[in-house]
Design a protein around this motif. Structure first.
Motif, PDB file in Angstrom:
ATOM      1  N   LEU A  17      -4.352  -4.585  -7.803  1.00  0.00           N
ATOM      2  CA  LEU A  17      -4.164  -3.328  -7.072  1.00  0.00           C
ATOM      3  C   LEU A  17      -4.949  -2.196  -7.720  1.00  0.00           C
ATOM      4  O   LEU A  17      -5.604  -1.398  -7.038  1.00  0.00           O
ATOM      5  CB  LEU A  17      -2.679  -2.973  -7.018  1.00  0.00           C
ATOM      6  N   THR A  21      -8.282  -0.258  -6.303  1.00  0.00           N
ATOM      7  CA  THR A  21      -8.398   1.201  -6.223  1.00  0.00           C
ATOM      8  C   THR A  21      -9.730   1.663  -6.796  1.00  0.00           C
ATOM      9  O   THR A  21     -10.397   2.546  -6.230  1.00  0.00           O
ATOM     10  CB  THR A  21      -7.237   1.871  -6.990  1.00  0.00           C
ATOM     11  N   VAL A 370       4.142  -0.634 -11.271  1.00  0.00           N
ATOM     12  CA  VAL A 370       4.168  -0.878  -9.822  1.00  0.00           C
ATOM     13  C   VAL A 370       4.653   0.363  -9.066  1.00  0.00           C
ATOM     14  O   VAL A 370       4.014   0.812  -8.100  1.00  0.00           O
ATOM     15  CB  VAL A 370       5.078  -2.083  -9.497  1.00  0.00           C
ATOM     16  N   ILE A 371       5.781   0.900  -9.502  1.00  0.00           N
ATOM     17  CA  ILE A 371       6.352   2.043  -8.782  1.00  0.00           C
ATOM     18  C   ILE A 371       5.437   3.251  -8.885  1.00  0.00           C
ATOM     19  O   ILE A 371       5.265   3.994  -7.899  1.00  0.00           O
ATOM     20  CB  ILE A 371       7.761   2.362  -9.314  1.00  0.00           C
ATOM     21  N   PHE A 373       2.186   3.206  -9.132  1.00  0.00           N
ATOM     22  CA  PHE A 373       1.048   2.959  -8.245  1.00  0.00           C
ATOM     23  C   PHE A 373       1.396   3.359  -6.812  1.00  0.00           C
ATOM     24  O   PHE A 373       0.643   4.090  -6.153  1.00  0.00           O
ATOM     25  CB  PHE A 373       0.642   1.479  -8.291  1.00  0.00           C
ATOM     26  N   PHE A 374       2.535   2.898  -6.330  1.00  0.00           N
ATOM     27  CA  PHE A 374       2.908   3.224  -4.953  1.00  0.00           C
ATOM     28  C   PHE A 374       3.278   4.700  -4.802  1.00  0.00           C
ATOM     29  O   PHE A 374       3.037   5.295  -3.754  1.00  0.00           O
ATOM     30  CB  PHE A 374       4.061   2.330  -4.490  1.00  0.00           C
ATOM     31  N   TRP A 375       3.850   5.297  -5.840  1.00  0.00           N
ATOM     32  CA  TRP A 375       4.184   6.724  -5.784  1.00  0.00           C
ATOM     33  C   TRP A 375       2.934   7.568  -5.545  1.00  0.00           C
ATOM     34  O   TRP A 375       2.966   8.563  -4.807  1.00  0.00           O
ATOM     35  CB  TRP A 375       4.860   7.126  -7.095  1.00  0.00           C
ATOM     36  N   GLN A 377      -0.150   6.260  -4.347  1.00  0.00           N
ATOM     37  CA  GLN A 377      -1.001   5.793  -3.263  1.00  0.00           C
ATOM     38  C   GLN A 377      -0.360   5.838  -1.889  1.00  0.00           C
ATOM     39  O   GLN A 377      -1.071   5.829  -0.879  1.00  0.00           O
ATOM     40  CB  GLN A 377      -1.441   4.339  -3.544  1.00  0.00           C
ATOM     41  N   VAL A 378       0.963   5.884  -1.831  1.00  0.00           N
ATOM     42  CA  VAL A 378       1.620   5.782  -0.529  1.00  0.00           C
ATOM     43  C   VAL A 378       1.301   6.970   0.365  1.00  0.00           C
ATOM     44  O   VAL A 378       1.095   6.801   1.571  1.00  0.00           O
ATOM     45  CB  VAL A 378       3.150   5.631  -0.723  1.00  0.00           C
ATOM     46  N   ARG A 410       6.322   8.845   1.036  1.00  0.00           N
ATOM     47  CA  ARG A 410       6.520   8.510  -0.375  1.00  0.00           C
ATOM     48  C   ARG A 410       7.973   8.135  -0.645  1.00  0.00           C
ATOM     49  O   ARG A 410       8.266   7.062  -1.162  1.00  0.00           O
ATOM     50  CB  ARG A 410       6.073   9.679  -1.244  1.00  0.00           C
ATOM     51  N   THR A 413       9.050   4.996   1.259  1.00  0.00           N
ATOM     52  CA  THR A 413       8.551   3.749   0.663  1.00  0.00           C
ATOM     53  C   THR A 413       9.331   3.382  -0.592  1.00  0.00           C
ATOM     54  O   THR A 413       9.601   2.203  -0.841  1.00  0.00           O
ATOM     55  CB  THR A 413       7.052   3.896   0.334  1.00  0.00           C
ATOM     56  N   ILE A 417      11.153  -0.158  -0.910  1.00  0.00           N
ATOM     57  CA  ILE A 417      10.884  -1.107  -2.002  1.00  0.00           C
ATOM     58  C   ILE A 417      12.182  -1.505  -2.693  1.00  0.00           C
ATOM     59  O   ILE A 417      12.423  -2.688  -2.975  1.00  0.00           O
ATOM     60  CB  ILE A 417       9.895  -0.490  -3.010  1.00  0.00           C
TER      61      ILE A 417
END
Length: 433
Positions: A17, A21, A370-371, A373-375, A377-378, A410, A413, A417
């Motif tokens: 991931l 990016t 992980v969290i 990254f999504f925080w 990118q979301v 954000r 998601t 998750i």
């Protein structure tokens, strides 16, 4: 020992991931996510020690993070000589007087016979001590904050290398955790959560209002760095020649190199902490902590001092969070007390621990990266999704509503998750063994 390919695959997926990016967006963004992901992993590791090892529900993470940030200021910033001359020694003396008042009150409470006389004596001593303390403290603070308030107005620090601020951040957080633990660890878990949340808000409020300590909401900017400045690399003939030899732009390459330097330092700290955590968890001490977590009554019946052990792990976990807070402020290059919010520094860290796997150090690390990254990118991903969905729609309330809802992707998601992980892997992505 058998190789757990599932866990390796999870970490590999996170790596892909971040690499994706870098390839499809920018390497600067990828390394920014990686650096904050490593710091978040250290925060999650500290909380996992408290909750995963001992079952302590600490929601005061924000306060310990803020103390780590303060450590960077008091360690690395050069002392402001004029402020020290104006009232520095008087502030130090007033703080010692305040400490003496507290210790004196403790002695009165311990030595006098319980009753009305002790209560009156204690109240009288505290009231007189408070007014004496304020009479010494307030004039000194006013004199300090009057020194060039636009850019100074505080005492500064010790002028030491900034990397020393990281262990100092751990020590500051550990000291606060000791004081909190001595009073709050006897409470039931829900009361402990309320107490730690309230104390963390007090710590942040202190940072916002005590300008003499860290300039309050005026912020401290230009903090020293443990890696070179981009402009220094760009002005280095050797670096420019090297960047051009590989066909890269020296300006963007300098930013990448600096972020790689930070990543190397953060990764080294994370590996040391996780090695120490794993050794502790597998030791007799670690087995005892988990036994206390699972059944306090049985542990007490076996002669274990549960409160003392809880205090130990509370201090250790808070120290790790303080180290992460100092690292984050070093990365930012500034201390901004107003940026410490419970959503980011309490709720999100708990999501990292729960998703990664409570009680498992590697799970906490995975959840942290992980969290985060999504925080990050979301929101842009949500905006792109809404742009695609509304591409063929005519202008109107529905289209405006859908485009405006991207800002809420954000939080949506994060909740999604958590629900998916709790449904299909209730013990986290990497469960406790």
């Amino acid at each position: 020992m058998s190789i757990n390919w599932r866990n390796i695959g999870l970490f590999a997926a996170v790596g892909l991931l971040i690499l994706g990016t870098g390839v499809f967006q920018s390497w600067n963004l990828a390394l920014t996510i990686l650096n904050m992901g490593l710091i978040s992993a250290i925060m999650a590791l500290g909380v996992n020690m408290q909750w995963g090892y001992a079952g302590l529900f600490n929601v005061g993470i924000m306060g310990f993070t803020a103390l780590g940030g303060l450590a960077v200021v008091v360690t690395s910033i050069a002392p402001v000589g004029e402020a020290w001359s104006a009232g520095g020694l008087r502030v130090v003396f007033a703080l010692f007087v305040g400490l003496g008042v507290i210790l004196g009150a403790v002695q009165i409470y311990k030595r006098m016979t319980p009753g009305k006389t002790r209560t009156l004596a204690l109240l009288a001593f505290l009231i007189v001590g408070f007014f004496v303390y304020r009479a010494l403290f307030d004039p000194a603070v006013q004199a300090i904050e009057a020194v060039n308030p636009a850019s100074q107005g505080f005492l500064g620090g010790l002028g030491l290398p900034v990397i020393l601020a990281w262990p100092v951040g751990g020590l500051l957080a550990a000291g606060a955790a000791w004081a909190i633990g001595k009073t709050a660890l006897g409470l039931r878990s829900d009361y402990l959560a309320i107490a730690t949340l309230g104390i963390s808000e007090i710590i942040v409020a202190m940072l916002k209002n005590e300008d003499w300590l860290g300039r309050g909401v005026k912020n401290v900017v230009g903090l020293p760095r443990p890696v070179p400045y981009e402009i220094d690399l760009q002005q280095s003939a050797g670096f420019v020649d090297w960047a051009q030899s590989i066909g890269a732009d020296p300006v963007s390459t300098s930013a990448v190199v600096v972020k790689l330097g930070y990543a190397g330092l953060f990764l080294a700290v994370l590996l040391v902490l996780i090695w120490m955590s794993e050794m502790a968890l597998r030791s007799p001490w670690g087995r005892m902590m988990r036994a206390i977590r699972d059944n306090e009554v049985a542990a007490e019946a076996m002669g274990k001092d549960v409160t003392r052990r809880h205090l130990q792990i509370f201090i250790l976990g808070s120290a790790v969070v303080g180290i992460a807070g100092a690292m984050m402020t070093t990365l930012d290059g500034q201390l901004t007390p107003a940026s410490y919010q419970p959503l980011r520094f309490t709720f999100l860290v708990w999501v990292m621990v729960i998703v990664g796997g409570s009680g498992n150090n590697w799970g906490a690390v995975l959840g942290g990266v992980v969290i985060w990254f999504f925080w990050v990118q979301v929101e842009p991903m949500g905006q792109a999704l809404m742009d695609l969905v509304t591409a063929g729609m005519s202008e109107g309330p529905l289209k405006s509503h859908l485009l405006g809802s991207a800002a809420h992707m954000r939080l949506f998601t994060m909740g999604l998750i958590m629900l998916l992980v709790l449904r299909f892997s209730p013990r986290g992505l990497i469960p406790e063994k």
